[in-house]
Design a protein around this motif. Structure first.
Motif, PDB file in Angstrom:
ATOM      1  N   VAL A  39      11.603  15.598  26.937  1.00 53.61           N
ATOM      2  CA  VAL A  39      10.628  15.307  26.102  1.00 53.61           C
ATOM      3  C   VAL A  39       9.443  15.642  26.958  1.00 53.61           C
TER       4      VAL A  39
ATOM      5  N   ASN B 149       9.151   3.619  19.881  1.00 54.85           N
ATOM      6  CA  ASN B 149      10.081   4.813  20.429  1.00 54.85           C
ATOM      7  C   ASN B 149       9.356   6.047  20.776  1.00 54.85           C
TER       8      ASN B 149
ATOM      9  N   ASN C 184       9.490   2.294  26.685  1.00 58.58           N
ATOM     10  CA  ASN C 184       9.733   2.730  25.209  1.00 58.58           C
ATOM     11  C   ASN C 184       8.771   1.931  24.505  1.00 58.58           C
TER      12      ASN C 184
ATOM     13  N   PHE D 165      16.172  13.431  29.679  1.00 53.72           N
ATOM     14  CA  PHE D 165      15.439  13.560  28.422  1.00 53.72           C
ATOM     15  C   PHE D 165      14.278  14.818  28.362  1.00 53.72           C
TER      16      PHE D 165
ATOM     17  N   GLU E 291      14.852   7.433  22.604  1.00 51.69           N
ATOM     18  CA  GLU E 291      14.819   6.288  21.992  1.00 51.69           C
ATOM     19  C   GLU E 291      16.163   5.225  21.711  1.00 51.69           C
ATOM     20  N   LYS E 292      17.187   6.336  22.090  1.00 46.71           N
ATOM     21  CA  LYS E 292      18.676   5.546  22.134  1.00 46.71           C
ATOM     22  C   LYS E 292      18.972   5.222  23.412  1.00 46.71           C
TER      23      LYS E 292
ATOM     24  N   GLU F 140      22.303  15.404  28.810  1.00 46.79           N
ATOM     25  CA  GLU F 140      21.080  15.312  28.068  1.00 46.79           C
ATOM     26  C   GLU F 140      21.210  13.975  27.177  1.00 46.79           C
ATOM     27  N   GLY F 141      20.095  13.496  26.782  1.00 44.74           N
ATOM     28  CA  GLY F 141      20.177  12.242  26.142  1.00 44.74           C
ATOM     29  C   GLY F 141      18.931  12.050  25.206  1.00 44.74           C
ATOM     30  N   LYS F 142      18.799  11.150  24.317  1.00 43.72           N
ATOM     31  CA  LYS F 142      17.747  10.955  23.561  1.00 43.72           C
ATOM     32  C   LYS F 142      16.900   9.705  23.773  1.00 43.72           C
TER      33      LYS F 142
END
Length: 561
Positions: A402, A435, A432, A400, A143-144, A139-141
């Motif tokens: 989202v 963001n 992106n 992600f 915008e990063k 799992e990641g973010k």
């Protein structure tokens, strides 16, 4: 009826026929001299050698192609031997003549039964957790992991468009178009952190190969995926080991004869950082005896001189972009989503079971090619619960969570924005923008030509912008977000930044002017309506801006230096 009963019945029939045959024939058939039989064996051997030369199965027990080749091969020799003995030795008992055939049929039946058992006991029914762990998304973010996308980094040119551009480019070069044609490959790779599609030329038929094979293929095509620029690249030497060769330099055959036991996928054409052309042939093993292909390395073949080397996965050079096939990645992502809570959950309760959406695309991150696809629930595919990115060289996978619109919903939304033109959308690329995950896609006419571009907010697919160029669609998308800002957006937390104006550009969209302000290396945008002195601001002036997380300015003040 059991297998033994079947063979006993078959044997009795042959015995009966043999008895009749012995009564009718008093001596060997004169029309087939014994000297001819070695010729039959030689012809059969030549036929199978030709079949191997064409089909190229690996000498590897884990490959079903191997079994599919050698079982009929052995059977053909046994059948020829049976005919030989029956015709030249009519006085032999039928049971004795038929014995090798019977043993062969029994062996095939036993191998088939063992194969079924292996496939059954290595299936997800008994190994669901193992199948789910073939790929492990982390799992990641968003915008990063995915930084703000620049226009020059959007790989908007799809394979179909690249093929059109490549054909058009080659058509302008008379001495080449008469002898060569572009290969349809157009592999997406990164060269110096820039997305391009590369494809070698190939001989335009057998006689063109005869005329040019000694010199080799002089060029390959490179299509810039951001602006569509096509370059006819000339490597240091002509390419003599390619897919369009006919005999031993044909790349699949060249690989097979040098690596007879390796299981290969289809080699992909790539170029290294120096522009030298290579074929990347991924090698495979099976995760579960006869099931589930898994890369275990790659053979790199220099298309110019045929030099080759096998690399284990961890040793493959970084410039290589395509080791894992999209088919294997998508299949393993689906198995991870379906079987992570057990096999029976995948067909009964389906709690937490997910699958990939029906399409995928590729994006560029850190000089690598990553496969992008959405993740949706198996019980409903109207929207995505997230998406994943998988590195096509290392299989590193990021997920992600989202919530977003399913890609085909976004495509329909983009088509609806220009429905009077009846354009069709390509599968979207994820970028992106401010963001936020955003889809960008091409819109093509009925002839397959790109006419416009569209951007769709992945989390709110009703927000759509279109434009005749990438620059225009991005400007329109910013303006659309600016115009549709809600009261809640206006009240969100803002920060004040102060700095010297380094540059200023304006864009007029639908009669409304938006200024882009470069301050301390960051770009902010502001509508002219928030300060009527914006048109007169000069470089070097000190400004104070109140901006939100999207870099939209809600207030601009001119400070005294």
């Amino acid at each position: 009826m059991t297998i033994n009963d079947f063979f006993q019945s078959l044997n009795r029939n042959f015995q009966a026929q043999g008895a009749v045959y012995q009564r009718k024939v008093a001596k060997p058939i004169k029309s087939l001299p014994k000297k001819l039989w070695p010729s039959f064996y030689i012809l059969l051997t030549l036929a199978w050698a030709m079949a191997y030369f064409v089909s190229l199965p690996p000498l590897n027990w884990q490959s079903l192609d191997t079994w599919g080749f050698f079982i009929p091969l052995v059977g053909s020799y046994i059948f020829l031997h049976y005919l030989h003995r029956t015709i030249t030795h009519p006085y032999l008992p039928a049971k004795q003549v038929f014995k090798p055939v019977k043993l062969y049929l029994k062996a095939v039946a036993i191998l088939f039964f063992i194969g079924l058992l292996v496939l059954f006991f290595t299936s997800p029914i008994f190994n669901a957790k193992a199948y789910s762990r073939l790929i492990t998304p982390h799992e990641g973010k968003f915008e990063k992991a995915i930084t703000e996308t620049k226009i020059e980094q959007v790989p908007i040119i799809d394979r179909g468009t690249a093929q059109r551009l490549g054909n058009r480019k080659l058509g302008t070069i008379t001495d080449l178009v008469s002898q060569f044609e572009p290969s349809p490959a157009y592999t997406q790779i990164n060269v110096a952190n820039k997305p391009v599609r590369v494809s070698p030329l190939r001989y335009a038929g057998f006689f063109k190969w005869l005329a040019n094979s000694k010199q080799g293929i002089p060029n390959y095509l490179s299509v810039d995926m951001t602006d569509g620029e096509v370059k006819l690249m000339k490597p240091r030497q002509a390419m003599k080991y390619t897919e369009s060769e006919y005999f031993f330099r044909q790349i699949d055959r060249y690989l097979r004869f040098n690596y007879p036991t390796k299981i290969f996928g289809h080699p992909s054409f790539e170029v290294d950082d120096k522009g030298d052309p290579y074929y990347i042939a991924t090698t495979y093993r099976k995760n579960f005896l006869l099931r589930s292909m898994e890369p275990n390395g790659a053979v790199l073949v220099n298309a110019m001189d045929g030099s080759h080397h096998f690399y284990n996965l961890k040793d493959i050079p970084n410039w290589v972009d395509r080791v894992y096939s999209s088919k294997i990645v998508v299949n393993q992502l689906n198995q991870h989503g379906l079987f992570k809570n057990g096999f029976f959950n995948s067909i009964l309760a389906k709690k937490g079971a997910t699958k990939t959406t029906k399409g995928y695309n590729y994006i560029v991150l850190n000089d690598d090619v990553w496969l992008y696809t959405g993740i949706t629930s198996v019980t409903s595919d109207d929207s995505n619960i997230g998406f994943v990115l998988t590195n096509m060289r290392t299989k590193e996978t990021k997920q992600f969570n989202v919530p977003a619109a399913e890609e085909y919903s976004a495509m329909q939304s983009a088509q609806g924005a220009v429905q009077e033109k009846s354009y069709k959308s390509t599968f979207p690329i994820l970028i992106n923008k401010n963001n936020r995950p955003t889809y960008i896609m091409s819109l093509k006419d009925k002839a397959g030509l790109v006419k416009m571009y569209a951007m769709v907010d992945a989390q709110d697919y009703q927000k759509v912008a279109t434009g005749s160029s990438l620059q225009a669609v991005m400007a329109n998308y910013d303006q659309s977000h600016l115009a549709n800002s809600s009261d809640e957006d206006e009240k969100e937390e803002q920060k004040t930044i102060t700095g010297i104006l380094e540059d200023k550009q304006s864009v007029v969209i639908d009669g409304k002017t938006v200024y882009y302000l470069l301050i301390d290396g960051e770009v902010y945008y502001a509508p002219v309506s928030i300060n009527d002195r914006l048109p007169f601001v000069q470089k070097g002036q000190k400004l104070s801006l109140k901006v939100d997380h999207k870099k939209k300015a809600h207030e601009v003040k001119l400070e005294t230096n």
